[in-house]
Motif scaffolding. Structure first.
Motif, PDB file in Angstrom:
ATOM      1  N   UNK A  51       0.823  -1.210   0.000  1.00  0.00           N
ATOM      2  CA  UNK A  51       0.000   0.000   0.000  1.00  0.00           C
ATOM      3  C   UNK A  51       0.861   1.266   0.000  1.00  0.00           C
ATOM      4  N   UNK A  52       0.588   2.148  -0.951  1.00  0.00           N
ATOM      5  CA  UNK A  52       1.294   3.417  -1.041  1.00  0.00           C
ATOM      6  C   UNK A  52       2.662   3.359  -1.710  1.00  0.00           C
ATOM      7  N   UNK A  53       3.125   2.181  -2.083  1.00  0.00           N
ATOM      8  CA  UNK A  53       4.459   2.051  -2.670  1.00  0.00           C
ATOM      9  C   UNK A  53       4.447   2.386  -4.155  1.00  0.00           C
ATOM     10  N   UNK A  54       5.544   2.932  -4.637  1.00  0.00           N
ATOM     11  CA  UNK A  54       5.699   3.161  -6.066  1.00  0.00           C
ATOM     12  C   UNK A  54       6.195   1.902  -6.771  1.00  0.00           C
ATOM     13  N   UNK A  55       7.130   1.200  -6.161  1.00  0.00           N
ATOM     14  CA  UNK A  55       7.691   0.003  -6.772  1.00  0.00           C
ATOM     15  C   UNK A  55       6.785  -1.186  -6.499  1.00  0.00           C
ATOM     16  N   UNK A  56       6.534  -1.969  -7.548  1.00  0.00           N
ATOM     17  CA  UNK A  56       5.668  -3.131  -7.419  1.00  0.00           C
ATOM     18  C   UNK A  56       6.361  -4.394  -7.871  1.00  0.00           C
ATOM     19  N   UNK A  57       5.654  -5.488  -7.691  1.00  0.00           N
ATOM     20  CA  UNK A  57       6.123  -6.792  -8.147  1.00  0.00           C
ATOM     21  C   UNK A  57       5.281  -7.230  -9.329  1.00  0.00           C
ATOM     22  N   UNK A  58       5.932  -7.629 -10.402  1.00  0.00           N
ATOM     23  CA  UNK A  58       5.262  -8.269 -11.521  1.00  0.00           C
ATOM     24  C   UNK A  58       5.308  -9.763 -11.250  1.00  0.00           C
ATOM     25  N   UNK A  59       4.140 -10.364 -11.056  1.00  0.00           N
ATOM     26  CA  UNK A  59       4.065 -11.810 -10.821  1.00  0.00           C
ATOM     27  C   UNK A  59       3.962 -12.483 -12.182  1.00  0.00           C
ATOM     28  N   UNK A  60       5.030 -13.134 -12.601  1.00  0.00           N
ATOM     29  CA  UNK A  60       5.128 -13.713 -13.933  1.00  0.00           C
ATOM     30  C   UNK A  60       5.104 -15.231 -13.846  1.00  0.00           C
ATOM     31  N   UNK A  61       4.093 -15.837 -14.457  1.00  0.00           N
ATOM     32  CA  UNK A  61       3.995 -17.304 -14.449  1.00  0.00           C
ATOM     33  C   UNK A  61       5.096 -17.878 -15.343  1.00  0.00           C
ATOM     34  N   UNK A  62       5.823 -18.847 -14.814  1.00  0.00           N
ATOM     35  CA  UNK A  62       6.866 -19.526 -15.582  1.00  0.00           C
ATOM     36  C   UNK A  62       6.228 -20.219 -16.774  1.00  0.00           C
ATOM     37  N   UNK A  63       6.789 -19.992 -17.968  1.00  0.00           N
ATOM     38  CA  UNK A  63       6.210 -20.628 -19.157  1.00  0.00           C
ATOM     39  C   UNK A  63       7.262 -21.325 -20.019  1.00  0.00           C
ATOM     40  N   UNK A  64       8.389 -21.669 -19.406  1.00  0.00           N
ATOM     41  CA  UNK A  64       9.410 -22.465 -20.088  1.00  0.00           C
ATOM     42  C   UNK A  64      10.179 -23.256 -19.038  1.00  0.00           C
ATOM     43  N   UNK A  65      10.921 -24.250 -19.474  1.00  0.00           N
ATOM     44  CA  UNK A  65      11.721 -25.033 -18.526  1.00  0.00           C
ATOM     45  C   UNK A  65      12.722 -24.148 -17.794  1.00  0.00           C
ATOM     46  N   UNK A  66      13.361 -23.242 -18.515  1.00  0.00           N
ATOM     47  CA  UNK A  66      14.337 -22.346 -17.899  1.00  0.00           C
ATOM     48  C   UNK A  66      13.675 -21.481 -16.834  1.00  0.00           C
ATOM     49  N   UNK A  67      12.491 -20.952 -17.122  1.00  0.00           N
ATOM     50  CA  UNK A  67      11.796 -20.121 -16.141  1.00  0.00           C
ATOM     51  C   UNK A  67      11.331 -20.943 -14.948  1.00  0.00           C
ATOM     52  N   UNK A  68      10.889 -22.181 -15.176  1.00  0.00           N
ATOM     53  CA  UNK A  68      10.465 -23.024 -14.058  1.00  0.00           C
ATOM     54  C   UNK A  68      11.624 -23.274 -13.094  1.00  0.00           C
ATOM     55  N   UNK A  69      12.853 -23.350 -13.608  1.00  0.00           N
ATOM     56  CA  UNK A  69      14.024 -23.523 -12.748  1.00  0.00           C
ATOM     57  C   UNK A  69      14.272 -22.294 -11.871  1.00  0.00           C
ATOM     58  N   UNK A  70      13.803 -21.133 -12.306  1.00  0.00           N
ATOM     59  CA  UNK A  70      14.007 -19.894 -11.551  1.00  0.00           C
ATOM     60  C   UNK A  70      13.005 -19.720 -10.417  1.00  0.00           C
ATOM     61  N   UNK A  71      11.888 -20.438 -10.455  1.00  0.00           N
ATOM     62  CA  UNK A  71      10.868 -20.283  -9.410  1.00  0.00           C
ATOM     63  C   UNK A  71      11.496 -20.632  -8.059  1.00  0.00           C
ATOM     64  N   UNK A  72      11.484 -19.682  -7.155  1.00  0.00           N
ATOM     65  CA  UNK A  72      12.019 -19.888  -5.820  1.00  0.00           C
ATOM     66  C   UNK A  72      13.526 -19.758  -5.721  1.00  0.00           C
ATOM     67  N   UNK A  73      14.179 -19.511  -6.830  1.00  0.00           N
ATOM     68  CA  UNK A  73      15.639 -19.425  -6.805  1.00  0.00           C
ATOM     69  C   UNK A  73      16.109 -18.206  -7.596  1.00  0.00           C
TER      70      UNK A  73
END
Length: 131
Positions: A51-73
Motif C-alpha cells: 500500500x502506497x508504494x511506487x515500486x511493485x512486483x510483476x508476478x510472472x507465471x513460468x512458461x518455459x523449462x528455464x523459467x520453471x528452474x528460476x521459481x524460488x531461486x
C-alpha cells in the motif's frame, strides 16, 4: 531515470501468488490484465504493490523449462527481497497465523527487528521493522 517501477518474481501460477501477496502480506493488486507472451501464447500481466508504494512486483507465471528452474531461486538462495513494516510484531503474528514459512527466529539488530521468511515461490525475504 526517476524510479524503479517493477521487479519480476517468477511464480508457478498467478492466483496462488496473488493470494499470498495480497491476502497474506497485505499488498494491493494494482493490475491483472490479459496479455500475450513473445510467441503469442496467453498470459496475464499481474502487478502487486505494498500500500502506497511506487515500486511493485510483476508476478510472472513460468512458461518455459528455464523459467520453471528460476521459481524460488531468483537470487540463488540468498535473501533477495526486503519488506519493511511499521508494526513488526503485528505483521509477524499475522503471517505466522497464515502459515508463512519462517526460516529464522526474529532477532533484534542495530537496524531493527528482522526475520527471514519464504514467499509462495520459495524466495527468501527479510521482514524488517523498527527495533
Amino acid at each position: 531515470m526517476t524510479r524503479l517501477d517493477l521487479v519480476t518474481i517468477v511464480v508457478d501460477d498467478y492466483d496462488p501468488a496473488i493470494e499470498f501477496f495480497v491476502g497474506i502480506l497485505g499488498f494491493e493488486l494494482t493490475e491483472d490484465s490479459p496479455s500475450l507472451n513473445n510467441d503469442g501464447r496467453p498470459k496475464r500481466w499481474v502487478v502487486v504493490r505494498p500500500p502506497g508504494a511506487e515500486t511493485g512486483l510483476l508476478l510472472a507465471r513460468a512458461d518455459s523449462d528455464q523459467q520453471r528452474l528460476a521459481v524460488g531461486n531468483q537470487v540463488g538462495g540468498r535473501v533477495g527481497f526486503f519488506l519493511r513494516v511499521d508494526d513488526f510484531d503485528a505483521i509477524y503474528d499475522r503471517m505466522t497465523v497464515a502459515g508463512v514459512e519462517f526460516v529464522t527466529q526474529p532477532r533484534t539488530e542495530d537496524y531493527g527487528k528482522v526475520v527471514v521468511f519464504v514467499d509462495i515461490a520459495g524466495n527468501r525475504w527479510d521482514l524488517l521493522g523498527p527495533g
